[in-house]
Design a protein around this motif. Structure first.
Motif, PDB file in Angstrom:
ATOM      1  N   ASN A 156      79.340  85.020 120.339  1.00  0.00           N
ATOM      2  CA  ASN A 156      78.346  84.179 121.016  1.00  0.00           C
ATOM      3  C   ASN A 156      79.005  82.950 121.627  1.00  0.00           C
TER       4      ASN A 156
ATOM      5  N   VAL B  53      77.972  94.005 130.996  1.00  0.00           N
ATOM      6  CA  VAL B  53      77.895  93.911 129.529  1.00  0.00           C
ATOM      7  C   VAL B  53      77.361  92.528 129.165  1.00  0.00           C
ATOM      8  N   ASP B  54      76.823  92.406 127.966  1.00  0.00           N
ATOM      9  CA  ASP B  54      76.086  91.189 127.605  1.00  0.00           C
ATOM     10  C   ASP B  54      76.950  90.128 126.927  1.00  0.00           C
ATOM     11  N   GLY B  55      78.246  90.100 127.231  1.00  0.00           N
ATOM     12  CA  GLY B  55      79.101  89.066 126.659  1.00  0.00           C
ATOM     13  C   GLY B  55      80.515  89.558 126.436  1.00  0.00           C
TER      14      GLY B  55
ATOM     15  N   ASP C 139      75.016  89.541 130.962  1.00  0.00           N
ATOM     16  CA  ASP C 139      74.577  90.754 131.648  1.00  0.00           C
ATOM     17  C   ASP C 139      73.673  90.365 132.811  1.00  0.00           C
TER      18      ASP C 139
ATOM     19  N   LYS D  51      80.514  91.216 119.052  1.00  0.00           N
ATOM     20  CA  LYS D  51      80.272  90.272 120.135  1.00  0.00           C
ATOM     21  C   LYS D  51      80.486  88.830 119.669  1.00  0.00           C
TER      22      LYS D  51
ATOM     23  N   TYR E 217      83.406  90.835 123.812  1.00  0.00           N
ATOM     24  CA  TYR E 217      83.559  91.544 122.534  1.00  0.00           C
ATOM     25  C   TYR E 217      85.034  91.609 122.147  1.00  0.00           C
TER      26      TYR E 217
ATOM     27  N   GLY F 230      74.548  85.969 126.304  1.00  0.00           N
ATOM     28  CA  GLY F 230      75.952  86.252 126.606  1.00  0.00           C
ATOM     29  C   GLY F 230      76.891  85.483 125.703  1.00  0.00           C
ATOM     30  N   THR F 231      78.070  85.193 126.228  1.00  0.00           N
ATOM     31  CA  THR F 231      79.118  84.481 125.477  1.00  0.00           C
ATOM     32  C   THR F 231      79.586  83.265 126.255  1.00  0.00           C
TER      33      THR F 231
ATOM     34  N   PRO G 108      82.954  97.330 124.400  1.00  0.00           N
ATOM     35  CA  PRO G 108      81.711  97.836 123.810  1.00  0.00           C
ATOM     36  C   PRO G 108      81.232  99.151 124.417  1.00  0.00           C
TER      37      PRO G 108
END
Length: 235
Positions: free
Chosen positions: A179, A161-163, A213, A177, A165, A230-231, A169
């Motif tokens: 940041n 996953v891109d970060g 991700d 999300k 949440y 991502g985060t 997600p």
């Protein structure tokens, strides 16, 4: 590059690709290419990899297996993954060293901090296998511990996953999300970034974590370059 020395944490499940079990050689090759893009720019890379694609000690314990025995099996699984990743990296002409927290002298060096740091200075990717070498500690804890020991600038946690949440997600289309989020906010919101032991150790040592991700080509280079991918978890 924003970061000179990184600790990349990969889950064992990440190596499965689209499979249900084991190791996908194509996924390994993709990771090796991405890692090469940053080593070619002089970034020093250490890697800690999980073993969940082969065996997870906690899962074994939940079915009646002795926890200590199960955790040792999980440590050996991370060594298998480390050997697989080492092979893929060397196929991409990246010099590597595999160091393990449990002695398996025929296939890997024992973990020695000064030796690991020297390998990094010489441009070799160092893979840390065997977790911390102790039961009851996850590979997340191993990643944070090794990152602190080798004086890494950041922990990059590569996931699917891109970060981070506020909810899962993959189950909630309305998930929001972050940041950037502080260590304290992660704890107060009850978000799952790493297990509590690992997360607290990272917080105490003021070591930032970036969750991104890893399966999207080029993301690793973007993160190391300082792009907002991502985060980021920081103070």
């Amino acid at each position: 590059m924003k970061y000179k020395r990184i600790l990349l944490k990969l889950s064992g499940e990440a190596l499965m690709g689209d499979r249900q079990y084991g190791i996908d050689p194509e996924r390994l090759a993709e990771y090796a290419k991405d890692i090469k893009t940053i080593t070619d720019k002089g970034v020093e890379v250490a890697i800690v990899i999980g073993g969940g694609n082969i065996f997870r000690g906690v899962a074994g314990a939940s079915k009646g297996m002795d926890r200590v025995q199960g955790d040792h099996m999980g440590m050996l699984a991370t060594v298998i993954n480390g050997l697989a990743l080492q092979g893929a990296l060397e196929d991409a002409d990246i010099p590597t060293r595999l160091q393990t927290a449990i002695k398996i002298n025929e296939v890997a060096e024992p973990f020695i901090r000064r030796k690991a740091m020297r390998h990094l200075e010489k441009g070799r990717v160092v893979i840390f296998g065997g977790g911390t070498g102790n039961p009851y500690f996850t590979t997340d804890s191993a990643a944070v511990l090794r990152a602190i020991e080798i004086e890494a600038d950041v922990i990059l946690k590569g996931t699917r996953v891109d970060g981070i949440y506020n909810t899962d997600p993959e189950k909630d289309d309305n998930a929001i999300k972050f940041n950037f989020i502080s260590f304290d906010d992660v704890l107060s919101k009850g978000l799952k970034v790493m297990d509590t032991t690992a997360f607290t150790l990272s917080q105490e040592n003021e070591l930032p974590i970036i969750v991104f991700d890893m399966n999207k080509k080029g993301n690793l280079l973007k993160v190391v370059s300082g792009e907002k991918i991502g985060t980021e978890v920081n103070l």
